[in-house]
Structure formats: C-alpha cells, structure tokens
Scaffold this active site. Structure first.
Site, short mmCIF file in Angstrom:
data_model
loop_
_atom_site.label_atom_id
_atom_site.label_comp_id
_atom_site.label_asym_id
_atom_site.label_seq_id
_atom_site.Cartn_x
_atom_site.Cartn_y
_atom_site.Cartn_z
N SER A 266 -31.44 -60.12 99.61
CA SER A 266 -32.99 -59.51 98.64
C SER A 266 -32.01 -59.32 97.09
O SER A 266 -31.46 -60.00 96.45
CB SER A 266 -33.24 -58.05 98.93
OG SER A 266 -32.41 -57.13 98.14
N VAL A 269 -30.74 -56.58 95.49
CA VAL A 269 -29.49 -56.42 96.05
C VAL A 269 -28.64 -57.44 94.88
O VAL A 269 -27.22 -56.53 94.66
CB VAL A 269 -28.90 -56.53 97.16
CG1 VAL A 269 -28.15 -56.29 98.06
CG2 VAL A 269 -30.09 -55.18 97.68
N GLU A 293 -27.99 -66.44 97.30
CA GLU A 293 -29.47 -66.88 97.56
C GLU A 293 -30.48 -65.85 97.86
O GLU A 293 -30.08 -65.12 98.90
CB GLU A 293 -29.51 -67.99 98.59
CG GLU A 293 -31.00 -68.70 98.52
CD GLU A 293 -31.82 -68.20 99.99
OE1 GLU A 293 -33.35 -67.69 99.46
OE2 GLU A 293 -31.50 -68.58 101.12
N CYS A 327 -36.83 -67.26 103.17
CA CYS A 327 -36.79 -66.72 102.33
C CYS A 327 -38.06 -68.33 101.70
O CYS A 327 -38.53 -67.66 100.60
CB CYS A 327 -35.57 -66.56 102.06
SG CYS A 327 -34.52 -67.93 102.33
#
Length: 542
Positions: A266, A269, A293, A327
């Site tokens: 994420s 984070v 990423e 993602c």
C-alpha cells in the site's frame, strides 16, 4: 576462477496453459488441488539453515471456502527478525563471492522447477491461498515467476557486460558489487510471482535477504522457498519470516547494516516506511536503496471512435479478473456519450454472464476477495454508492461472506468525475464509469491526469490515430504502463516492464534490467598499463 565468458540460455516467455476441459494439464491441476486440500500443513519460518516453529500458530483458510483449514503457520517475534538479519549477514561474504554463473544456475534451475515438476503445486497453492482461478494462477505463479527468474539472469549478464571505453594505455572496467549489508523484501498477497521476484532478484545480484511476505500469501510463499532450496540456494541467502509489520520495521530500520528495501504494497505503508528510513539515516553505514511499487487508480478512456466490443472486453477483463485485486486493475472508466447507449447494454449483459464462486469450479470467472477486512472495505464503498445521489449501481452490488468472501462484479455510474470511487483505491471487483460529452475529449484528458494521485496503468481505446497520439502525449505522466486498445493489466516480463510513478511508486520497472541496477553498487577500476615515472607535464617547460 571462471575460465570463459559465459552466455546464459536466451530467455523466452513461458507458454501459458489454457486448462480447457479434458486437457491433461487441467486433470493434473485438479488432482493437485485435491491432494493439497487433504493435507494439513504447519509452515515454519526459514532462517539460515533452520526451520523455525513457534507456539503462535496462525490459521490459513481459502478465501472462497473459509470453513476449510489448509493448515497453520508459525508467527514470529522481533527476536526472529534479528535472527534473520544475523543469518543474512553471516551468509553474505560467501554468497557475494560465488561466481555469478553459479548464482545464475541456481535461479535458472528454480525457473525450470517452477515451469516443470512444481507447476501444479505452485498454481494449486496460489488458487487455494489467494483464490485465483486456474488461468490467473497459471499466468502468475507459474509463467510470470519463471519469466522473472530467466529474464533477470539475462539482465544480470547484460549489466555485467556493460563496460566503459578504454583509451590506449588504460584498461577501464566496472565491477557491479552487491550492496553492503543486508536487504529487506516486503511482498503482497496478490501475486505469487512478485512474492518470489522481490527477494530473488536482489539475491541474484549477490545480496542476502530478509523476506517478509503478506500473511495471506504464506501458504504459497512456502512453496517458493521449497523451490529455492531444491534449486540449491544456500542457507541464509533468503530468510523467510512471518512477523508483525511495525515490529519488524523497528528492528530492520534501526540496524546499521540495513542497505535497501524492495517493497510492493500500500501507498500509506510505503510512505511511512520512507519516513522511518529518513529519520534513521544517521544510523546506516550507507544510504539505503528504497524501491517500491504501491497503489493504483487505473483508468480506461474510450474515444468517440472506439470499437464498442473492444471497450467492453477491456473493462470486463481489466476490472474483474482476480476480483480487481491487481494494482493495475481498471477502476475508473471515461466513456463518450455517443457510445454509451449501445455500450451500456453490451457491458451489463456481459457482466451478468460472469459466474462467481470457488476456484475449484473452473467455470467461475470471479472468485473470492482475499479476506474479511478486504470484503468489509469494498462493501462499504458499494453501500455508500447505493445511497449517494451522484452514484448509481448499474449491475452487481451484492456480497456474501457466509461460505467465502464473495462480491459480485459491480459497476457504478457517477455524474461526478471526482466521486470517491473515481479517486480512491478500492482493490476489489468494482469499477466506476463517468460519461463525458464526445466533444470534450481534450478536457477529459486533462481531467484524467489531474483526478488521481496515482500513475500506474491506463488504457485508451480509439480508432482515430490522432486521438491516440494526443492521449499518449497528454497522459505521459499519468501511467507508467500505457496501453493502446487493450486492458490496463497483464504486463509481461521482458515485454512490458512494470511500474508507475507519483503515488504508485518509484517506477523501477520490475521485469527489466533497470530494477536489478538498484541492487548493485558499481565500483570503477582504472588500470594504467605503463605508469608514468616522473611528475612533470610538458606545460611546465620553459
């Protein structure tokens, strides 16, 4: 010492099995699924040469069949993080000094194990642990993972072969050293290939690794570790731990030998991790490499000249394969009003054909989201859209977690281009559509570029080449992977290196030599063949 300049086998993308009815690969995969489900496992951590078991046993259950117990894994503490760091540092000298062709051989063997005798096991483990259907597991766990290993070995040789010019009298060369210290890999639940690639690409370049996978991917992570060990990876090169994230970070990021982190997860984070490293910068022997990423809010744009069938297929596959838990998944769609009446009918009809259910029924296109936390989050967005005057549920909108975490593929239509499901990452089988006036194509390009903080993937559908060129130019910073007349998912190693910028990460392009360059520290060596014997230069003469 090496007695030759070796060339590794030229990499090729692993052929993808289709698992059609009555095929041998389908039968073998079904048999493996049944065998794995019959066996309950207790998965240890792997630190140095030890398998570590603890009293803290955590359950593993398929997201699509939550009553079934696959087994347990052994949860660790901060002392296990420290033990993993020590093991990595202990293995460091011997590993970095092994000749590169032997490192290459280990990972080439791992690739052949994945695409050969372990193909069914790693696919079946991914299906059970992460609720991927057979085809999604195949392109991820078997094919992409094998591709990463084979192409990365190729890129390693390419990097080592890149040497500077040497004029007469000099021999210049560059040595691509591994980083000093140890490196840290943090991997997500959604791609087994990413879970295997992040630690292995760093290890391939001579680094030793502490690897922390997502708790919901440990079942298939253990298969990855089994393969690495079978391929001959020495103890301590990659150390696999299952520990609390913040507590792990306290140990990792306060260690003076920390030299880099390879992260997929994420955005929030990753940003927090970056702040911690910055705060602790004075502790480290070297500036750590930070590669990440993170999230995406990926778009599909259709021009008024677009083909309706192509757009519908792009939306359905891009948004709903693996339940939108990519993602790169299509999450916001911009459609022109001239196409919308016909496109709407076709889109809704197609989505209603999609079956939702267990991965063990191969006719199911959509399976379960990863866990209850994800289910609850996604359903909150859907329930809010049902009540909002600026949004309308066109199809889907229902979810059930009685047997597994199932959510119908859902389409939201909004009149507000900045509605929250157009801007916030949902990570589920939800796509939001905004209809623009067909005369406002240029303004829509600007809208797409400014709407989201992310810049991972995007797609434009058009038959008008001028419209394609305009989109590619105007959206050059809006997507690190840009697709023309195709869905915004499915990047292939060696063909479409993957990664985005802005809030989507550092764009270091997994699946290319660019990523491997981050895990070396070059040393330039200049050798003078016939050194001068006096200090003076011609300009000093009278």
């Amino acid at each position: 010492m090496p007695k030759g300049i070796f060339k590794i086998p030229h990499p090729q993308n692993e052929p993808i099995y289709n698992y059609a009815p009555k095929t041998q690969e389908r039968k073998a995969l079904v048999d493996t699924l049944k065998a794995l489900k019959k066996k309950s496992v207790d998965i240890p951590m792997f630190i140095g040469g030890e398998e570590i078991y603890t009293k803290d046993k955590r359950e593993m259950r398929p997201p699509h069949e939550i009553k079934h117990l696959l087994g347990t894994y052994n949860y660790g503490t901060k002392k296990h993080v420290s033990k993993a760091i020590d093991a990595a540092l202990k293995a460091k000298k011997k590993w970095e000094n092994i000749f590169w062709e032997h490192r290459a051989s280990i990972f080439l063997k791992a690739a052949d194990l994945i695409s050969g005798p372990y193909r069914n096991k790693i696919n079946a483990a991914t299906m059970l642990a992460q609720s991927k259907n057979a085809f999604q597991a195949e392109i991820d766990a078997a094919c992409e993972f094998a591709d990463f290993l084979r192409f990365n070995v190729h890129y390693m040789q390419q990097i080592y072969a890149d040497q500077p010019y040497s004029p007469k009298g000099l021999w210049n060369r560059v040595e691509y050293r591994p980083l000093e210290g140890f490196v840290f890999a943090v991997t997500p639940f959604n791609f087994t290939a990413i879970a295997g690639n992040l630690p292995s690409c760093m290890a391939m370049m001579g680094n030793t690794v502490v690897w922390k996978p997502s708790d919901t991917q440990i079942y298939s992570a253990a298969v990855i570790m089994e393969i690495f060990k079978k391929a001959g990876l020495p103890d301590g090169v990659i150390n696999l731990i299952y520990t609390d994230g913040p507590k792990t970070g306290e140990v990792i990021f306060s260690h003076p030998d920390f030299s880099g982190v390879h992260f997929t997860g994420s955005t929030s984070v990753f940003k927090q991790l970056w702040k911690i490293i910055g705060t602790n910068i004075d502790l480290y022997k070297t500036y750590p490499r930070i590669v990440g990423e993170t999230g995406g809010k990926d778009f599909i744009l259709a021009h008024p000249s677009a083909d309706i069938e192509q757009v519908v297929t792009g939306i359905v596959r891009g948004a709903f394969e693996f339940q939108g838990q990519k993602c790169s998944a299509a999450s916001r769609v911009y459609l022109p009003d001239n196409l919308w009446p016909s496109l709407q009918k076709k889109l809704i009809k197609t989505i209603k054909e999609l079956k939702v259910g267990s991965v063990e029924d191969f006719s199911n296109f959509v399976n379960a989201v990863i866990d209850q936390k994800a289910f609850d989050k996604i359903m909150r967005y859907i329930q809010a859209a049902k009540k909002d005057k600026n949004a309308k549920i066109l199809t889907g909108g229902k979810g059930s977690k009685s047997k597994g975490y199932f959510i119908e593929p859902t389409v939201i239509l909004t009149t507000d281009p900045h509605y929250k499901t157009m801007e916030e990452e949902i990570f589920g089988p939800v796509v939001t559509i905004y209809i623009y006036k067909s005369t406002d194509y240029n303004a829509t390009l600007k809208l797409i570029d400014k709407t989201s903080p992310y810049a991972l993937t995007g797609a434009v559908f058009a038959q008008d080449r001028n419209a394609i060129q305009k989109a590619a130019n105007r959206l050059k910073h809006a997507a690190g992977n840009f697709y023309i007349n195709d869905k915004p998912t499915g990047a292939v190693v060696g063909q479409q290196p993957f990664g985005g910028a802005r809030a989507s990460g550092t764009n270091d392009k997994a699946g290319s030599y660019l990523n491997l360059l981050r895990w070396v520290s070059p040393r330039t060596i200049k050798e003078t063949l016939v050194p001068p014997t006096h200090y003076s230069y011609p300009f000093l003469k009278k």
